[in-house]
Design a protein around this motif. Sequence first.
Motif: not given
Length: 315
Positions: A109-113, A116-117, A207-210, A214-218
């Motif tokens: 969750p730390i890396a995801y925030y 992505r945000f 690094a992997a989450l970056e 974002g278009s794939l998630i949308e």
Amino acid sequence: MSLAALDLPARPVGLRGRLSDLVVRRGGLLTLLLLLPPLLWLGLVYLGSLFIFLGQSIFSIDEFSGTIVREPTFATLIELFRPANYDIVLRTVAIAAAVTVLCAIIAFPIAYYAARFAGPRAKAAFYLAVMMPLWSSYLVKVYGWKLLLAKEGAIGWFAGRLGLSGALEAWLALPVVGGPSLSVSYTGMVLTFTYLWLPFMILPVQAALERVPGSLIEAAGDLGASPAKVFRTVILPLAMPGVVAGAIFTFSLTLGDYIVPQIIGTSALVLGQAVYTLQGTAGNIPLAAAFSLVPILVMAAFLTLARRTGAFDAM
């Protein structure tokens, strides 16, 4: 007057000039010359001494005189399968696996925030916060956690203030994870390891989450997938190489550490302590070398599996 008409004397080319021309023309030779000193250091000093030490595992120790019998034998390697020695291996692997799983749960969750945000300033503060613990002394951090986990430490005090003393006592009463206090238990050891190695999990996952578009998630959301399903079917699989890359660091670092178990934890040995004790206090270098083979073989198997997930691309 043209330049061709000028009668300029030829500049003499010495040995240094000819060698310089040869190196410039042959790029591979220049690369070899640059890499030769570190490769010699790595090959002779590090790998050479490591192989010499591991080679001691084919010898045995004379139980009467305590001297090394330099005759090839598999008796020392077979000793690893004795119940007491086998328990050391299983205990160490279990602790390393628990630390790795806990680091992944906290880091994601730390890396995801952050990926992505977080904006540019928040991301800079994120990197600073993650890296700052690595700047302080290893021993200072370990002894700091020793004080936090002590019976009269900050964690016990906060548990009392929040009315959780009973839950803490019940946890410490459990047969495997408990103990007289958190500082003398496997729980305290896992918590300390998690704090020490957490940055090595956060950064590869971030690094992997970056790299996840974002278009794939949308698009997954537009097609009707719930947030939980998007996470399960899109985000997590694409971030898994980063998780595995972080697991390589956390698992291997825990597997070979002997300082934390010596300061925090029970009297039961782990692999690092066994090697340290056998080659030092006990003087049983062949068995110490045999124990040293275990983390190498475990990590070789781990890296083989990790390579198939593309984890090396996220490191």
